[in-house]
Write a protein that holds these residues in place. Structure first.
Motif, PDB file in Angstrom:
ATOM      1  N   ASP A  55      -4.797 -29.546 -30.201  1.00  0.00           N
ATOM      2  CA  ASP A  55      -4.176 -30.283 -31.294  1.00  0.00           C
ATOM      3  C   ASP A  55      -5.086 -30.308 -32.512  1.00  0.00           C
ATOM      4  OD1 ASP A  55      -1.726 -31.001 -30.326  1.00  0.00           O
ATOM      5  OD2 ASP A  55      -2.273 -33.046 -29.784  1.00  0.00           O
ATOM      6  N   GLY A  56      -4.485 -30.410 -33.689  1.00  0.00           N
ATOM      7  CA  GLY A  56      -5.245 -30.751 -34.869  1.00  0.00           C
ATOM      8  C   GLY A  56      -5.728 -32.188 -34.760  1.00  0.00           C
ATOM      9  N   THR A  57      -6.765 -32.527 -35.506  1.00  0.00           N
ATOM     10  CA  THR A  57      -7.365 -33.852 -35.372  1.00  0.00           C
ATOM     11  C   THR A  57      -7.954 -34.310 -36.691  1.00  0.00           C
ATOM     12  OG1 THR A  57      -9.082 -35.104 -34.191  1.00  0.00           O
ATOM     13  CG2 THR A  57      -9.522 -32.798 -34.621  1.00  0.00           C
ATOM     14  N   CYS A  58      -8.122 -35.610 -36.839  1.00  0.00           N
ATOM     15  CA  CYS A  58      -8.797 -36.158 -38.016  1.00  0.00           C
ATOM     16  C   CYS A  58     -10.267 -35.765 -37.998  1.00  0.00           C
ATOM     17  CB  CYS A  58      -8.678 -37.677 -38.037  1.00  0.00           C
ATOM     18  SG  CYS A  58      -7.016 -38.296 -38.400  1.00  0.00           S
ATOM     19  N   LEU A  68      -8.170 -33.931 -44.636  1.00  0.00           N
ATOM     20  CA  LEU A  68      -8.948 -34.710 -43.677  1.00  0.00           C
ATOM     21  C   LEU A  68      -8.545 -34.411 -42.239  1.00  0.00           C
ATOM     22  CD1 LEU A  68      -9.062 -38.234 -45.403  1.00  0.00           C
ATOM     23  CD2 LEU A  68     -10.768 -36.393 -45.498  1.00  0.00           C
ATOM     24  N   LYS A  69      -7.847 -33.292 -42.034  1.00  0.00           N
ATOM     25  CA  LYS A  69      -7.418 -32.933 -40.684  1.00  0.00           C
ATOM     26  C   LYS A  69      -7.652 -31.448 -40.431  1.00  0.00           C
ATOM     27  CE  LYS A  69      -3.785 -36.418 -39.979  1.00  0.00           C
ATOM     28  NZ  LYS A  69      -2.345 -36.623 -39.651  1.00  0.00           N
ATOM     29  N   THR A  70      -7.868 -31.133 -39.165  1.00  0.00           N
ATOM     30  CA  THR A  70      -7.851 -29.733 -38.743  1.00  0.00           C
ATOM     31  C   THR A  70      -6.425 -29.375 -38.337  1.00  0.00           C
ATOM     32  OG1 THR A  70      -8.390 -30.269 -36.438  1.00  0.00           O
ATOM     33  CG2 THR A  70     -10.232 -29.895 -37.947  1.00  0.00           C
ATOM     34  N   GLN A  71      -6.201 -28.150 -37.917  1.00  0.00           N
ATOM     35  CA  GLN A  71      -4.853 -27.676 -37.622  1.00  0.00           C
ATOM     36  C   GLN A  71      -4.670 -27.395 -36.129  1.00  0.00           C
ATOM     37  OE1 GLN A  71      -5.144 -24.307 -40.382  1.00  0.00           O
ATOM     38  NE2 GLN A  71      -3.574 -25.266 -41.668  1.00  0.00           N
ATOM     39  N   ASN A  72      -3.419 -27.507 -35.664  1.00  0.00           N
ATOM     40  CA  ASN A  72      -3.108 -27.103 -34.292  1.00  0.00           C
ATOM     41  C   ASN A  72      -3.440 -25.622 -34.126  1.00  0.00           C
ATOM     42  OD1 ASN A  72      -2.023 -29.665 -34.109  1.00  0.00           O
ATOM     43  ND2 ASN A  72       0.107 -28.986 -34.166  1.00  0.00           N
ATOM     44  N   LEU A  73      -3.978 -25.279 -32.956  1.00  0.00           N
ATOM     45  CA  LEU A  73      -4.383 -23.895 -32.737  1.00  0.00           C
ATOM     46  C   LEU A  73      -3.933 -23.422 -31.362  1.00  0.00           C
ATOM     47  CD1 LEU A  73      -5.998 -21.349 -33.561  1.00  0.00           C
ATOM     48  CD2 LEU A  73      -8.013 -22.420 -32.527  1.00  0.00           C
ATOM     49  N   PHE A  74      -3.211 -22.294 -31.347  1.00  0.00           N
ATOM     50  CA  PHE A  74      -2.801 -21.646 -30.104  1.00  0.00           C
ATOM     51  C   PHE A  74      -3.301 -20.208 -30.132  1.00  0.00           C
ATOM     52  CE2 PHE A  74       0.078 -18.871 -27.769  1.00  0.00           C
ATOM     53  CZ  PHE A  74       0.098 -19.483 -26.523  1.00  0.00           C
ATOM     54  N   THR A  75      -4.093 -19.835 -29.132  1.00  0.00           N
ATOM     55  CA  THR A  75      -4.607 -18.474 -29.054  1.00  0.00           C
ATOM     56  C   THR A  75      -4.415 -17.931 -27.643  1.00  0.00           C
ATOM     57  OG1 THR A  75      -6.854 -19.199 -28.477  1.00  0.00           O
ATOM     58  CG2 THR A  75      -6.352 -18.882 -30.822  1.00  0.00           C
ATOM     59  N   ALA A  76      -4.561 -16.622 -27.515  1.00  0.00           N
ATOM     60  CA  ALA A  76      -4.456 -15.962 -26.211  1.00  0.00           C
ATOM     61  C   ALA A  76      -5.592 -14.967 -26.058  1.00  0.00           C
ATOM     62  CB  ALA A  76      -3.108 -15.246 -26.073  1.00  0.00           C
ATOM     63  N   ASP A  77      -6.100 -14.847 -24.836  1.00  0.00           N
ATOM     64  CA  ASP A  77      -7.130 -13.876 -24.496  1.00  0.00           C
ATOM     65  C   ASP A  77      -6.616 -13.000 -23.360  1.00  0.00           C
ATOM     66  OD1 ASP A  77      -8.945 -15.306 -26.230  1.00  0.00           O
ATOM     67  OD2 ASP A  77      -9.265 -16.729 -24.591  1.00  0.00           O
ATOM     68  N   VAL A  78      -7.053 -11.748 -23.332  1.00  0.00           N
ATOM     69  CA  VAL A  78      -6.639 -10.847 -22.259  1.00  0.00           C
ATOM     70  C   VAL A  78      -7.826  -9.980 -21.852  1.00  0.00           C
ATOM     71  CG1 VAL A  78      -5.823  -9.062 -23.852  1.00  0.00           C
ATOM     72  CG2 VAL A  78      -4.910  -9.156 -21.527  1.00  0.00           C
ATOM     73  N   SER A  79      -7.919  -9.714 -20.554  1.00  0.00           N
ATOM     74  CA  SER A  79      -8.977  -8.829 -20.063  1.00  0.00           C
ATOM     75  C   SER A  79      -8.433  -7.978 -18.929  1.00  0.00           C
ATOM     76  CB  SER A  79     -10.183  -9.642 -19.570  1.00  0.00           C
ATOM     77  OG  SER A  79      -9.877 -10.338 -18.378  1.00  0.00           O
ATOM     78  N   ALA A  80      -9.018  -6.803 -18.769  1.00  0.00           N
ATOM     79  CA  ALA A  80      -8.639  -5.900 -17.686  1.00  0.00           C
ATOM     80  C   ALA A  80      -9.887  -5.191 -17.200  1.00  0.00           C
ATOM     81  CB  ALA A  80      -7.604  -4.880 -18.154  1.00  0.00           C
ATOM     82  N   SER A  81      -9.957  -4.939 -15.896  1.00  0.00           N
ATOM     83  CA  SER A  81     -11.105  -4.230 -15.336  1.00  0.00           C
ATOM     84  C   SER A  81     -10.647  -3.326 -14.201  1.00  0.00           C
ATOM     85  CB  SER A  81     -12.163  -5.211 -14.834  1.00  0.00           C
ATOM     86  OG  SER A  81     -11.679  -5.971 -13.741  1.00  0.00           O
ATOM     87  N   TYR A  82     -11.454  -2.304 -13.944  1.00  0.00           N
ATOM     88  CA  TYR A  82     -11.150  -1.376 -12.855  1.00  0.00           C
ATOM     89  C   TYR A  82     -12.451  -0.960 -12.182  1.00  0.00           C
ATOM     90  CZ  TYR A  82      -9.571   2.673 -10.229  1.00  0.00           C
ATOM     91  OH  TYR A  82      -9.304   3.558  -9.215  1.00  0.00           O
ATOM     92  N   ALA A  83     -12.498  -1.122 -10.853  1.00  0.00           N
ATOM     93  CA  ALA A  83     -13.675  -0.755 -10.069  1.00  0.00           C
ATOM     94  C   ALA A  83     -13.615   0.728  -9.735  1.00  0.00           C
ATOM     95  CB  ALA A  83     -13.742  -1.601  -8.803  1.00  0.00           C
ATOM     96  N   ILE A  84     -14.466   1.506 -10.393  1.00  0.00           N
ATOM     97  CA  ILE A  84     -14.509   2.942 -10.131  1.00  0.00           C
ATOM     98  C   ILE A  84     -15.095   3.207  -8.753  1.00  0.00           C
ATOM     99  CG2 ILE A  84     -15.438   5.148 -10.941  1.00  0.00           C
ATOM    100  CD1 ILE A  84     -15.516   3.951 -13.738  1.00  0.00           C
TER     101      ILE A  84
END
Length: 739
Positions: free
Chosen positions: A662-665, A680-696
């Motif tokens: 949430d944004g906050t004071c 005097l407030k910050t902003q609501n923030l929605f982000t996404a992260d993605v990762s992929a790996s492969y064991a050779i």
């Protein structure tokens, strides 16, 4: 000005540790016989997930596999997996973490206990707790977050919670590891270690290197806005023979690291942030933080019997931070209501001020563009003993725990030139003059002890604890106005853990918390105090775990460290101010599960969610400070992180994470009637992260990762002067090799 390590400095460091180590308890040469081996490798606060289940308070363990999933280098990103923890970005790289727990101050993570392997990791834990130095998260093997009565075992900050960072352990067998990553923003990262045990002796050597240009672009400059981390560590161990009657172990840990960070206190106007959140004004191109640490610790563990043991630790850290920072623009301080605030609020000369920021207007004030040299060193050293005795009385099982620590902080301001003045001429900074500085120093001395008795009867565990602190501080010793203070404080707590069945556990805790005010406190100053109450349920069945914990905290005599980066209500940037009292309540939810397992793959899930609310219940001592009924600053009501993955037996893994805050004071005034809250407030923030790996192979795997997949950019911080945002999208990939 960067300080380099010399052989003289290192010899003094080792000499200091050796002197402290003379007080360590010792045992005669062990005789052949029975006894179980000492197994501790660095002091852990919580331990395993199963041990977290037995805690009387909220306990979160982020282990090696979780850290490996997304390969975060920013501690803010890692801690989003822990309920009850709030983070806010400043430079977007986590250089100076801003971490709060249960609405404690998150100014510079100065109201939480930060440790590495159970040893205080702050620059000066009693004299100056602000996190201008923080251990690199990218080299850690685990992160523990503890809240509730059991934090009284650690300290000195016990009003909210503790974070313990776990460094790489010496492996039981000779082995090694290398992780090499390249990515956006010209990022290069290397983490490698090798070591192991051979009979009674063991060793580990490790390096961590991380360089990036950062995501910001400085106007009219070829300089970058990133950092350059170089760290080295050596661990040595001796262990008694396996068949010795008295088992014991001796561990030496040596560390050296530094970081060149091109960070700035100057943010953006809201209009400029909307146009380009990656922009950085050219006025701040010379800002730079050189920081580093040399550290040593010597730890002796002895197990007299299977139920009686003692851990003795001597530690020494020498930390420096040389910060050349932008203090003033055309006579306007870069703090509080600075130049960006005046432009945002439509000052009469807003167009002229904007021209100065853009480089199209020359400065006209005598102190055109003033940089301050904040060059400081911090020496923290201590000696601690922690004992354990397990015994039974009738039907009760006791685990008596106790500890004592003697600690000393020394702080020095070493700048001989306090300010350097430039003029902006045709968009360039032209040197004008330098003002002499006045070196000064301060110190803190503290003796603390604690005792606890973990009492078990059937499925019920009770844990009463008592902690005492005796603290003496002094600041600005060279000045006639030297601030000094002395205080003693005894706090207590009691925790409960009741195993209702194999699956269900009930927990509850009550404790009194305390945080020392720091060396800037004047005589008679009290520390921050709190009454903390929590209770909840834990459920465990196979791969499913659920924690639901409610909390209530009454902060009395809340304190605010007045910093240039976190000014107090009256604009002060030095010392400590009393900030009234506040009540905080909320709910923490943590879940880990396998949604599906079979047919060669599984679908893991992890959730962390926190709801927080509250208000100030008593006004501050100063008229310009907090009022009764004011809102909590920088405390979002809702924060959460949800992780979903697919792990296939062929060695392929895919993970996706969603983050919300949430944004906050940004201060306590923005909830008052008639106050303009646009800036005097910050902003609501929605982000996404993605990762992929492969064991050779079994020893080689490759990975790719993206932080902020959709490149969402919002204002997450408004200080010292101007809007700051979360980092831009980062794309990177690497290879991990085990041998």
């Amino acid at each position: 000005m960067r300080r380099h390590c010399t052989s003289t400095t290192l010899s003094k460091l080792l000499s200091g540790v050796a002197t402290l180590a003379l007080g360590l308890s010792s045992a005669a040469v062990a005789e052949e016989g029975g006894g179980s081996a000492v197994q501790v490798d660095g002091v852990v606060v919580i331990g395993t997930l199963e041990e977290a289940r037995l805690s009387t308070g909220s306990a979160v363990v982020i282990g090696p596999e979780e850290l490996k999933t997304f390969e975060f280098a920013n501690i803010h990103s890692i801690l989003r997996s822990a309920p009850g923890v709030y983070v806010r970005e400043e430079d977007g790289l986590g250089t100076f973490p801003r971490i709060g727990i249960r609405a404690s101050s998150s100014g510079r993570s100065d109201r939480i206990s930060i440790m590495e392997d159970g040893i205080p990791a702050a620059m000066a834990p009693y004299a100056n707790t602000s996190a201008y130095y923080f251990p690199s998260a990218g080299r850690m093997s685990g992160v523990e977050v503890l809240k509730g009565p059991e934090i009284l075992r650690y300290g000195p900050q016990t009003t909210s919670g503790a974070i313990n960072l776990l460094s790489t352990r010496i492996p039981s067998e000779p082995s090694g590891f290398v992780n090499a990553e390249i990515g956006g923003w010209n990022t290069r990262r290397l983490h490698g270690w090798a070591g192991g045990m051979s009979g009674q002796v063991g060793a580990l050597i490790e390096t961590y290197q991380h360089r990036t240009d950062g995501f910001q672009n400085i106007d009219r400059s070829s300089r970058t806005a990133g950092n350059n981390v170089r760290e080295y560590m050596l661990k040595l161990r001796w262990r008694a023979p396996e068949g010795a009657v008295i088992q014991q172990q001796l561990d030496l840990k040596l560390f050296k690291g530094d970081n060149e960070a091109d960070v700035s206190y100057l943010g953006l106007t809201d209009a400029d942030f909307r146009r380009d959140p990656d922009r950085r004004y050219g006025l701040g191109e010379l800002e730079r933080m050189d920081q580093g640490r040399e550290a040593a610790s010597l730890q002796h563990q002895i197990q007299f019997t299977p139920g009686i043991s003692l851990i003795s630790t001597a530690y020494y850290t020498d930390t420096f931070r040389n910060y050349t920072r932008l203090n003033q623009i055309n006579g306007i301080a870069v703090s509080g209501t600075g130049i960006t605030a005046q432009i945002n609020n439509g000052a009469a000369n807003a167009a002229f001020l904007q021209g100065i920021l853009d480089g199209t207007q020359n400065t006209t004030h005598a102190n055109g563009v003033r940089y301050g040299n904040n060059f400081q060193t911090f020496i923290a050293k201590g000696l601690s003993f922690e004992g354990r005795a397990a015994f039974s009385t009738g039907g009760l099982e006791h685990e008596l725990l106790g500890g004592v620590r003697r600690h000393k902080d020394t702080t020095k301001n070493t700048a001989t030139i306090s300010n350097v003045i430039y003029n902006q001429v045709n968009g360039s900074l032209v040197f004008s003059r330098g003002d002499p500085g006045t070196p000064n120093r301060g110190y803190a001395r503290a003796t603390s002890f604690w005792i606890a008795d973990r009492v078990r009867i059937g499925g019920l565990t009770l844990l009463p604890l008592v902690r005492h602190e005796n603290v003496k501080t002094r600041a600005n010793v060279a000045l006639p106005t030297s601030a000094r203070n002395a205080l003693k404080k005894t706090t207590w707590g009691v925790g409960l853990n009741y195993q209702v069945s194999e699956d269900w556990t009930v927990l509850a805790g009550l404790h009194k918390g305390f945080a020392p005010p720091g060396s800037g406190a004047v005589e008679g100053s009290k520390g921050e105090e709190s009454t903390n109450l929590e209770g909840g349920l834990r459920f465990r069945r196979g791969g499913l775990g659920i924690d639901v914990i409610g909390f209530y905290t009454d902060y009395d005599n809340a304190l605010r460290n007045c910093l240039f980066a976190n000014p107090c209500a009256d604009g002060s940037v030095d010392g400590v101010q009393q900030d009234g009292a506040k009540e905080v309540y909320g709910l923490e939810v943590g879940v880990f599960a396998n949604l599906f397992e079979g047919e060669g793959f599984r679908v893991p899930l992890r959730l962390a969610y926190t709801y927080t609310d509250g208000e100030y219940t008593r006004a501050a001592d100063i008229a310009s400070g907090v009022r009764k009924g004011d809102v909590l600053d920088y405390t979002p009501k809702h924060i959460g992180r949800l992780e979903l993955g697919v792990d296939h037996d062929v060695g392929f893994k895919l993970n996706l994470a969603f983050n919300y805050s949430d944004g906050t004071c940004i201060n306590t005034t923005c909830g008052r009637a008639g106050v303009d809250t646009r800036f005097l407030k910050t902003q609501n923030l929605f982000t996404a992260d993605v990762s992929a790996s492969y064991a050779i192979t079994q020893s080689v795997d490759i990975y790719a990762r993206v932080e902020n997949l959709f490149d969402e950019r919002k204002i997450t911080h408004r200080g010292t002067d101007g809007a700051r945002g979360n980092p831009a999208r980062y794309v990177g990939g690497g290879v991990r090799v085990s041998f």
